[in-house]
Scaffold this active site. Structure first.
Site: not given
Ligand code: ADP
Ligand code: MG
Length: 394
Positions: A36, A198, A351, A374
């Protein structure tokens, strides 16, 4: 881009008050990743060369309005001195008040001053008016180069712009230009890859993208919820029961809008949520009674890869599986590799997705890897970011 940037200002002799994102990971006094800090150097160097007095402000961690020594920016200042050997770099132990004011007053053109952690004052996150005014008093022009905090209306990201002309730094400019252009005027086909844990975290993104993209490719834990909404059995997999209706609504909306909505046809199913768990691939119609889906299967990965490779614009948010465990990182890797081959615009935001891509060493193969988790999510949701809105229009 409809916002002014640092290129639109005559800097000679002016005090540039620059919001940077120096919120780096620390282990004691040691910076464990200086990405960063390095990312802000082009803006800082440009301002130095243009003859500005460069006053830098940032937060570090969450000291919640108290002077907690472990959140001091002093180690960052020392590191910045190493990175900017050509310049006169100083640090001051507060971001407002007499010390900050006299340090700023002593600067020559081309000097750099790093102010102490903004969040040592609780007024920062409260976007307190008089605090913003005190910060603004240190500069002649405000520069925001911290996209990662642009979704927050804080004193240093939004409030300060009420008192000074406000322009984007190079990092901020790239974030809003690349992502803004992709959303407003994409080369087609335009595909979005959406994953993560989610559905409920990503409803806004999916809704906004349904109107814009040709395909949405779903993976990660949220795919389970969509599959269950279609009547599939998911055994012990992560399913958001209270998002099933939302999932159905999104599926119907996609159909109505003519947006192709792709879900996994096979899944990697593990015996337990463990990096050493035994696992096997199953078709979505043939899930075993026990077990949990932790990644998209190889057939799905291949299908997604061919959609991605045929696209001219790809936006990706959210990993395809539990990529933190190597056995379940294969689907996520397949997406990153396909995107690396695309001859067009490829954007990674979020992230965890960004961490996955960087870990795989593919970050430099993308057109843009967003620095804001975010903030990039809110941008993809089509929301106005306070830190961007506050910048002066062209
Ligand atoms: P980002 O930070 O890129 O927006 P998210 O925070 O929405 O992504 O999601 C990332 C998390 O989702 C990771 O910690 C990953 O382990 C979890 N994840 C992905 N696939 C699954 C799954 N099938 N079951 C449980 N957790 C999952
Ligand atoms: Mg995340």
């Amino acid at each position: 881009m409809n916002k002014k940037t640092i290129r639109d200002v005559d800097w000679q002799g002016k005090r540039a008050l620059v919001r940077v994102d120096f919120n780096v990971p620390m282990n004691g006094d040691t910076i464990t990743d200086d990405t960063r800090i390095r990312a802000a150097l082009p803006t800082i160097r440009y301002l130095i060369e243009e003859g500005a007095k460069v006053i830098l402000m940032s937060h570090l961690g969450r000291p919640k309005g108290e002077r907690m020594p472990e959140y001091s920016l002093q180690p960052v200042a020392l590191h910045l001195m190493e990175l900017l050997k050509e310049a006169n770099v100083k640090y001051v132990r507060d971001c407002v008040g007499d010390d900050a004011e006299s340090a700023a007053a002593a600067m020559e053109n081309g000097d750099v001053l790093l102010l102490e952690n903004l969040r040592y004052h609780k007024e920062e996150t409260k976007n307190d008016e008089s605090f913003a005014k005190q910060l603004a008093g240190l500069g002649d022009v405000y520069v925001n180069d911290a996209f990662g905090t642009a979704h927050r209306a804080h004193a240093s990201t939004a409030g300060v712009a009420a008192y000074l002309p406000a322009v984007a730094g190079f990092l901020m400019e790239k974030e809003i230009a690349v992502m803004g252009e992709a959303l407003a005027n994409p080369d087609r086909p335009f595909a979005a890859v959406i994953g993560g844990a989610k559905v409920s975290d990503k409803i806004g993104v999916i809704e906004n993208l349904l109107d814009k993209v040709n395909q949405i490719l779903i993976g990660g834990g949220m795919a389970n919820t969509f599959l269950k909404a279609q009547g599939k059995q998911l055994a012990q997999s992560l399913v958001e029961e209270d998002a099933l209706t939302t999932a159905s609504t999104l599926l119907k909306a996609a159909e109505a809008k003519g947006c192709e909505f792709l879900l996994p046809t096979d899944l990697v199913v593990a015996e337990s949520f463990d990096k050493n768990a035994a696992y096997e691939t199953y078709a979505v119609d043939a899930m075993p009674e026990q077990g949990m889906a932790l990644d998209i299967g190889p057939e799905t990965a291949k299908r997604y890869q061919s959609v991605i490779e045929a696209a001219k614009t790809v936006v990706w948010n959210g990993p395809m599986g539990v990529f933190e465990m190597p056995s379940f990182a294969v689907g996520t890797k397949a997406i990153a590799e396909a995107m690396a081959k695309v001859d067009g615009t490829t954007i990674v935001g979020g992230g965890d997705s960004v961490a996955a891509v960087e870990e795989m060493g593919l970050g430099n193969k993308m057109s843009h890897v967003s620095t804001g988790g975010g903030a990039s999510l809110e941008f993809l949701e089509g929301k106005d970011l306070p830190g961007v809105e506050a910048l002066t229009d062209r």
